[in-house]
Scaffold this motif. Structure first.
Motif, PDB file in Angstrom:
ATOM      1  N   ARG A  29       0.828  -1.203   0.000  1.00 52.05           N
ATOM      2  CA  ARG A  29       0.000   0.000   0.000  1.00 52.05           C
ATOM      3  C   ARG A  29       0.868   1.261   0.000  1.00 52.05           C
ATOM      4  NH1 ARG A  29      -2.093   3.926   2.821  1.00 52.05           N
ATOM      5  NH2 ARG A  29      -1.012   3.459   4.751  1.00 52.05           N
ATOM      6  N   LEU A  30       1.912   1.260   0.824  1.00 53.91           N
ATOM      7  CA  LEU A  30       2.817   2.410   0.883  1.00 53.91           C
ATOM      8  C   LEU A  30       3.576   2.593  -0.435  1.00 53.91           C
ATOM      9  CD1 LEU A  30       4.215   1.982   4.498  1.00 53.91           C
ATOM     10  CD2 LEU A  30       2.725   3.819   3.670  1.00 53.91           C
ATOM     11  N   MET A  31       3.990   1.484  -1.048  1.00 52.66           N
ATOM     12  CA  MET A  31       4.701   1.555  -2.326  1.00 52.66           C
ATOM     13  C   MET A  31       3.787   2.150  -3.404  1.00 52.66           C
ATOM     14  SD  MET A  31       7.812   0.626  -1.912  1.00 52.66           S
ATOM     15  CE  MET A  31       8.371   0.275  -3.564  1.00 52.66           C
ATOM     16  N   GLU A  32       2.539   1.748  -3.416  1.00 51.20           N
ATOM     17  CA  GLU A  32       1.591   2.278  -4.404  1.00 51.20           C
ATOM     18  C   GLU A  32       1.334   3.764  -4.164  1.00 51.20           C
ATOM     19  OE1 GLU A  32      -0.398   2.553  -7.719  1.00 51.20           O
ATOM     20  OE2 GLU A  32       0.676   0.749  -7.114  1.00 51.20           O
ATOM     21  N   LEU A  33       1.214   4.159  -2.908  1.00 51.18           N
ATOM     22  CA  LEU A  33       1.038   5.567  -2.568  1.00 51.18           C
ATOM     23  C   LEU A  33       2.249   6.381  -3.036  1.00 51.18           C
ATOM     24  CD1 LEU A  33      -0.570   7.808  -1.132  1.00 51.18           C
ATOM     25  CD2 LEU A  33       0.601   7.145   0.977  1.00 51.18           C
ATOM     26  N   LEU A  34       3.440   5.866  -2.808  1.00 50.12           N
ATOM     27  CA  LEU A  34       4.662   6.545  -3.244  1.00 50.12           C
ATOM     28  C   LEU A  34       4.692   6.684  -4.766  1.00 50.12           C
ATOM     29  CD1 LEU A  34       7.428   7.770  -2.689  1.00 50.12           C
ATOM     30  CD2 LEU A  34       8.358   5.446  -2.681  1.00 50.12           C
ATOM     31  N   ARG A  35       4.376   5.601  -5.487  1.00 47.46           N
ATOM     32  CA  ARG A  35       4.338   5.661  -6.955  1.00 47.46           C
ATOM     33  C   ARG A  35       3.377   6.752  -7.429  1.00 47.46           C
ATOM     34  NH1 ARG A  35       3.420   0.122  -6.466  1.00 47.46           N
ATOM     35  NH2 ARG A  35       5.374  -0.990  -6.544  1.00 47.46           N
ATOM     36  N   THR A  36       2.210   6.785  -6.837  1.00 49.22           N
ATOM     37  CA  THR A  36       1.199   7.772  -7.214  1.00 49.22           C
ATOM     38  C   THR A  36       1.695   9.185  -6.969  1.00 49.22           C
ATOM     39  OG1 THR A  36      -0.574   6.208  -6.738  1.00 49.22           O
ATOM     40  CG2 THR A  36      -1.173   8.528  -6.789  1.00 49.22           C
ATOM     41  N   ARG A  37       2.263   9.417  -5.810  1.00 50.55           N
ATOM     42  CA  ARG A  37       2.760  10.763  -5.467  1.00 50.55           C
ATOM     43  C   ARG A  37       3.887  11.202  -6.396  1.00 50.55           C
ATOM     44  NH1 ARG A  37      -1.431  11.781  -2.683  1.00 50.55           N
ATOM     45  NH2 ARG A  37      -1.411  11.479  -0.464  1.00 50.55           N
ATOM     46  N   LEU A  38       4.799  10.270  -6.733  1.00 55.47           N
ATOM     47  CA  LEU A  38       5.910  10.615  -7.624  1.00 55.47           C
ATOM     48  C   LEU A  38       5.405  10.960  -9.024  1.00 55.47           C
ATOM     49  CD1 LEU A  38       8.596   8.011  -6.535  1.00 55.47           C
ATOM     50  CD2 LEU A  38       8.598  10.475  -6.085  1.00 55.47           C
ATOM     51  N   ILE A  39       4.385  10.285  -9.467  1.00 63.06           N
ATOM     52  CA  ILE A  39       3.794  10.592 -10.769  1.00 63.06           C
ATOM     53  C   ILE A  39       3.089  11.949 -10.708  1.00 63.06           C
ATOM     54  CG2 ILE A  39       1.967   9.937 -12.392  1.00 63.06           C
ATOM     55  CD1 ILE A  39       2.739   6.976 -11.716  1.00 63.06           C
ATOM     56  N   GLU A  40       2.311  12.173  -9.648  1.00 65.60           N
ATOM     57  CA  GLU A  40       1.557  13.422  -9.506  1.00 65.60           C
ATOM     58  C   GLU A  40       2.456  14.653  -9.472  1.00 65.60           C
ATOM     59  OE1 GLU A  40      -0.732  12.861  -5.941  1.00 65.60           O
ATOM     60  OE2 GLU A  40      -2.300  11.728  -6.978  1.00 65.60           O
ATOM     61  N   CYS A  41       3.606  14.539  -8.831  1.00 63.19           N
ATOM     62  CA  CYS A  41       4.485  15.709  -8.701  1.00 63.19           C
ATOM     63  C   CYS A  41       5.394  15.893  -9.915  1.00 63.19           C
ATOM     64  CB  CYS A  41       5.309  15.631  -7.417  1.00 63.19           C
ATOM     65  SG  CYS A  41       6.675  14.463  -7.478  1.00 63.19           S
ATOM     66  N   GLY A  42       5.334  14.974 -10.880  1.00 66.14           N
ATOM     67  CA  GLY A  42       6.125  15.115 -12.092  1.00 66.14           C
ATOM     68  C   GLY A  42       7.509  14.517 -12.035  1.00 66.14           C
ATOM     69  N   TRP A  43       7.866  13.899 -10.930  1.00 60.27           N
ATOM     70  CA  TRP A  43       9.200  13.324 -10.755  1.00 60.27           C
ATOM     71  C   TRP A  43       9.490  12.283 -11.830  1.00 60.27           C
ATOM     72  CZ3 TRP A  43      10.803   8.285  -9.642  1.00 60.27           C
ATOM     73  CH2 TRP A  43      12.109   8.137  -9.210  1.00 60.27           C
ATOM     74  N   ARG A  44       8.545  11.412 -12.082  1.00 57.50           N
ATOM     75  CA  ARG A  44       8.731  10.347 -13.078  1.00 57.50           C
ATOM     76  C   ARG A  44       8.945  10.929 -14.478  1.00 57.50           C
ATOM     77  NH1 ARG A  44       4.212   5.957 -14.731  1.00 57.50           N
ATOM     78  NH2 ARG A  44       5.436   4.867 -16.274  1.00 57.50           N
ATOM     79  N   ASP A  45       8.134  11.910 -14.853  1.00 60.05           N
ATOM     80  CA  ASP A  45       8.264  12.534 -16.161  1.00 60.05           C
ATOM     81  C   ASP A  45       9.588  13.274 -16.304  1.00 60.05           C
ATOM     82  OD1 ASP A  45       5.797  11.568 -16.987  1.00 60.05           O
ATOM     83  OD2 ASP A  45       4.734  13.379 -16.361  1.00 60.05           O
ATOM     84  N   GLN A  46      10.043  13.901 -15.222  1.00 58.52           N
ATOM     85  CA  GLN A  46      11.326  14.606 -15.259  1.00 58.52           C
ATOM     86  C   GLN A  46      12.474  13.634 -15.501  1.00 58.52           C
ATOM     87  OE1 GLN A  46      11.540  16.714 -11.554  1.00 58.52           O
ATOM     88  NE2 GLN A  46       9.931  18.151 -12.117  1.00 58.52           N
ATOM     89  N   LEU A  47      12.446  12.485 -14.820  1.00 61.31           N
ATOM     90  CA  LEU A  47      13.509  11.498 -15.023  1.00 61.31           C
ATOM     91  C   LEU A  47      13.444  10.899 -16.419  1.00 61.31           C
ATOM     92  CD1 LEU A  47      14.018   9.513 -11.708  1.00 61.31           C
ATOM     93  CD2 LEU A  47      15.421  11.276 -12.705  1.00 61.31           C
ATOM     94  N   LYS A  48      12.254  10.691 -16.910  1.00 58.07           N
ATOM     95  CA  LYS A  48      12.086  10.153 -18.261  1.00 58.07           C
ATOM     96  C   LYS A  48      12.677  11.129 -19.282  1.00 58.07           C
ATOM     97  CE  LYS A  48       8.456   8.298 -21.251  1.00 58.07           C
ATOM     98  NZ  LYS A  48       7.012   8.046 -21.348  1.00 58.07           N
ATOM     99  N   ALA A  49      12.387  12.410 -19.138  1.00 58.52           N
ATOM    100  CA  ALA A  49      12.923  13.428 -20.039  1.00 58.52           C
ATOM    101  C   ALA A  49      14.438  13.499 -19.927  1.00 58.52           C
ATOM    102  CB  ALA A  49      12.300  14.792 -19.731  1.00 58.52           C
ATOM    103  N   TYR A  50      14.958  13.362 -18.716  1.00 55.88           N
ATOM    104  CA  TYR A  50      16.407  13.388 -18.497  1.00 55.88           C
ATOM    105  C   TYR A  50      17.071  12.208 -19.207  1.00 55.88           C
ATOM    106  CZ  TYR A  50      20.826  13.892 -15.941  1.00 55.88           C
ATOM    107  OH  TYR A  50      22.137  14.054 -15.607  1.00 55.88           O
ATOM    108  N   CYS A  51      16.462  11.042 -19.141  1.00 57.86           N
ATOM    109  CA  CYS A  51      16.981   9.859 -19.840  1.00 57.86           C
ATOM    110  C   CYS A  51      17.017  10.098 -21.346  1.00 57.86           C
ATOM    111  CB  CYS A  51      16.130   8.622 -19.554  1.00 57.86           C
ATOM    112  SG  CYS A  51      16.368   7.942 -17.914  1.00 57.86           S
ATOM    113  N   LYS A  52      15.950  10.661 -21.870  1.00 56.81           N
ATOM    114  CA  LYS A  52      15.898  10.938 -23.309  1.00 56.81           C
ATOM    115  C   LYS A  52      16.999  11.906 -23.718  1.00 56.81           C
ATOM    116  CE  LYS A  52      11.017  10.030 -24.127  1.00 56.81           C
ATOM    117  NZ  LYS A  52       9.727  10.595 -24.565  1.00 56.81           N
TER     118      LYS A  52
END
Length: 79
Positions: A29-52
């Motif tokens: 449950r905590l892992m899913e909450l963390l995943r959701t929060r990281l997506i909501e704040c844009g962290w995941r998209d920022q890392l994806k763009a950095y990789c590109k």
């Protein structure tokens, strides 16, 4: 208390806490909450763009997964 003893006690405590979290289902449950929060704040998209950007700079044929992990880990951790 000696440093080594404290480290061992801390490791045992972490293992015990982790076991209880897994058994209760709270860890997932905590892992899913963390995943959701990281997506909501844009962290995941920022890392994806950095990789590109890294792939664009170095060229696809010159970048390995290990290279990407080594490049993005400090940024992902906020170091």
């Amino acid at each position: 208390m000696e440093l080594q003893e404290r480290k061992q006690r801390d490791a045992q405590m972490r293992a015990s806490i982790n076991q209880k979290l897994v058994e209760s289902g709270e860890r997932e449950r905590l892992m899913e909450l963390l995943r959701t929060r990281l997506i909501e704040c844009g962290w995941r998209d920022q890392l994806k763009a950095y990789c590109k950007e890294i792939v664009r700079q170095k060229g696809l044929e010159h970048v390995t997964v290990d290279d990407l992990v080594n490049e993005i880990t400090p940024k992902g951790r906020g170091e």
